[in-house]
Design a protein around this motif. Structure first.
Motif, PDB file in Angstrom:
ATOM      1  N   UNK A   1       0.802  -1.260  -0.116  1.00 50.25           N
ATOM      2  CA  UNK A   1      -0.187  -0.112  -0.080  1.00 50.25           C
ATOM      3  C   UNK A   1       1.021   1.435  -0.159  1.00 50.25           C
ATOM      4  N   UNK A   2       0.890   2.093  -0.978  1.00 52.16           N
ATOM      5  CA  UNK A   2       1.555   3.336  -0.819  1.00 52.16           C
ATOM      6  C   UNK A   2       2.527   3.342  -2.255  1.00 52.16           C
ATOM      7  N   UNK A   3       3.133   4.351  -2.569  1.00 53.08           N
ATOM      8  CA  UNK A   3       3.810   4.606  -3.719  1.00 53.08           C
ATOM      9  C   UNK A   3       5.227   4.066  -3.662  1.00 53.08           C
ATOM     10  N   UNK A   4       5.669   3.405  -4.687  1.00 51.47           N
ATOM     11  CA  UNK A   4       7.223   2.735  -4.787  1.00 51.47           C
ATOM     12  C   UNK A   4       8.161   3.864  -4.548  1.00 51.47           C
ATOM     13  N   UNK A   5       9.561   3.659  -3.914  1.00 56.90           N
ATOM     14  CA  UNK A   5      10.540   4.464  -3.829  1.00 56.90           C
ATOM     15  C   UNK A   5      11.965   4.044  -4.007  1.00 56.90           C
ATOM     16  N   UNK A   6      12.947   4.756  -4.445  1.00 56.18           N
ATOM     17  CA  UNK A   6      14.192   4.170  -4.423  1.00 56.18           C
ATOM     18  C   UNK A   6      15.071   4.709  -3.351  1.00 56.18           C
ATOM     19  N   UNK A   7      15.952   3.919  -3.122  1.00 61.32           N
ATOM     20  CA  UNK A   7      17.054   4.073  -2.015  1.00 61.32           C
ATOM     21  C   UNK A   7      18.454   3.937  -2.976  1.00 61.32           C
ATOM     22  N   UNK A   8      19.160   5.100  -2.843  1.00 60.53           N
ATOM     23  CA  UNK A   8      20.271   5.232  -3.667  1.00 60.53           C
ATOM     24  C   UNK A   8      21.506   5.295  -2.483  1.00 60.53           C
ATOM     25  N   UNK A   9      22.718   5.191  -3.108  1.00 59.62           N
ATOM     26  CA  UNK A   9      23.787   5.645  -2.324  1.00 59.62           C
ATOM     27  C   UNK A   9      23.928   7.106  -1.957  1.00 59.62           C
TER      28      UNK A   9
END
Length: 94
Positions: free
Chosen positions: A60-68
């Motif tokens: 449930x919710x928006x996907x997001x990215x984790x970057x260095x």
């Protein structure tokens, strides 16, 4: 006197051969590893074994990215958040 140029040539040829064998395939296509956890899907993006991004898709919710954030292995930040954090310390209170 003629042995030095021959040794130099042999060394350069040997070094060049080692360099050719040591090159990895730099195709530019990332390797993607997908894991399912309880409430989210995690996709890890790697190039030549180097983890550079993680996509988190919650149920449930928006996907997001984790970057260095820097060169550390464990220091990832969300890509949709601002990079500059402004301190919010309270100096005076009226």
């Amino acid at each position: 006197m003629h042995t030095f140029p021959r040794l130099l040539l042999a060394g350069l040829l040997a070094f060049g051969a080692v360099g050719v064998f040591a090159q990895e395939d730099l195709s530019g296509e990332p390797d993607v590893t997908i894991r399912e956890e309880d409430d989210k899907t995690i996709e890890e993006y790697r190039v030549n074994g180097f983890l550079y991004a993680i996509k988190v898709t919650p149920k449930f919710g928006k996907p997001y990215f984790l970057v260095r954030a820097d060169g550390n292995d464990a220091n990832f930040v969300r890509s949709d958040e601002p990079t500059m954090r402004i301190p919010a310390w309270e100096i005076f209170k009226w």
